[in-house]
Design a protein around this motif. Structure first.
Motif, PDB file in Angstrom:
ATOM      1  N   VAL A  53      60.187   2.950  69.507  1.00  0.00           N
ATOM      2  CA  VAL A  53      60.184   1.575  69.991  1.00  0.00           C
ATOM      3  C   VAL A  53      60.441   1.619  71.488  1.00  0.00           C
ATOM      4  CG1 VAL A  53      61.238  -0.707  69.829  1.00  0.00           C
ATOM      5  CG2 VAL A  53      60.963   0.693  67.772  1.00  0.00           C
ATOM      6  N   GLN A  77      58.916  -3.483  72.118  1.00  0.00           N
ATOM      7  CA  GLN A  77      59.847  -4.594  71.954  1.00  0.00           C
ATOM      8  C   GLN A  77      59.761  -5.440  73.221  1.00  0.00           C
ATOM      9  OE1 GLN A  77      64.000  -3.548  71.507  1.00  0.00           O
ATOM     10  NE2 GLN A  77      64.509  -5.480  70.510  1.00  0.00           N
ATOM     11  N   LYS A  85      66.354  -6.198  65.771  1.00  0.00           N
ATOM     12  CA  LYS A  85      64.982  -6.604  66.045  1.00  0.00           C
ATOM     13  C   LYS A  85      64.122  -5.411  66.424  1.00  0.00           C
ATOM     14  CE  LYS A  85      65.507 -11.057  65.397  1.00  0.00           C
ATOM     15  NZ  LYS A  85      64.861 -11.743  64.241  1.00  0.00           N
ATOM     16  N   ALA A  86      64.702  -4.456  67.138  1.00  0.00           N
ATOM     17  CA  ALA A  86      63.954  -3.249  67.499  1.00  0.00           C
ATOM     18  C   ALA A  86      63.575  -2.454  66.255  1.00  0.00           C
ATOM     19  CB  ALA A  86      64.775  -2.393  68.450  1.00  0.00           C
TER      20      ALA A  86
END
Length: 237
Positions: A53, A77, A85-86
């Motif tokens: 990510v 991201q 969230k990542a």
């Protein structure tokens, strides 16, 4: 455990000028970027593909990772709003496989990853931890006598913890983690945190086990950590 997810989207502000033009995972350690050392070590433990990510200076990160040799996939991201969230960006890629989850600034030894892999069967997750005097700088982990995790507290106030276990930023999870990542609340620090998903997993009765790390481990987060990281990677003098 063939898949690994590496979270590496952040700015690395604690590194100051060192990360002005270079993402933290690409800082040079003994002639190679830190990220390459991490990829070496997870590959040595049996990982055959990784998802990274990215965010800050993503083009640099992706070019450097692609040059390593381990097959890599990327997710960006665009809003850096927390580790939950990542990690959630990896959901479709992980699919139904168990996976290693770590960060682009955590240096561990190959046997750490291998030991966690071997401890994983029969659990819903394994969390690496270090034995420290006071786990106030990371996440404090509370366990029972069998090392089953009972509670985890992100960045507890200094002097309040009654456990010696501090999260080491390396995990193995089943895909059930994504059910929790979808519903984590905004933390008091204004982020969506992986720790919240772990707490929800515990509350829902999932079996998470602590794996104690020995040997060399580092969170390479500040300029003063660079020299020590280089020394560790160079091995015994």
């Amino acid at each position: 455990m063939k898949k690994a997810v590496i979270l590496a989207a952040g700015r690395g502000t604690r590194m100051g000028e060192l990360t002005r033009d270079t993402p933290k995972p690409l800082l040079d350690l003994n002639g190679r970027p830190m990220l390459h050392h991490i990829l070496d070590r997870i590959a040595a433990a049996g990982v055959t593909e990784a998802l990274i990510v990215t965010g800050y200076l993503a083009d640099q990160m992706e070019a450097a990772a692609a040059s390593h040799g381990l097959p890599v996939t990327f997710r960006r991201q665009t809003e850096v709003n927390g580790t939950a969230k990542a990690a959630l960006l990896a959901e479709s890629w992980v699919a139904d496989s168990p996976f290693l989850l770590t960060f682009g600034d955590i240096l561990a030894e190959p046997h750490h990853y291998a030991g966690m892999r071997d401890a994983f069967p029969g659990t819903d997750g394994v969390l690496a931890a270090r034995h420290v005097d006071a786990p106030w700088q990371g996440a404090a982990i509370y366990v029972d006598d069998s090392m089953r995790i009972l509670r985890i507290i992100e960045k507890p106030a200094r002097g309040t913890s009654t456990t010696p276990w501090n999260s080491a930023g390396i995990y193995i999870f089943t895909p059930a983690l994504f059910q929790e990542l979808h519903s984590v609340p905004l933390s008091e620090r204004g982020e969506y945190e992986l720790t919240s998903a772990i707490t929800q997993s515990i509350d829902h009765g999932r079996h998470l086990r602590l794996f104690a790390l020995d040997g060399n481990w580092m969170d390479v987060g500040r300029p003063e950590d660079i020299a020590r990281a280089k020394q560790i990677l160079a091995g015994p003098s």
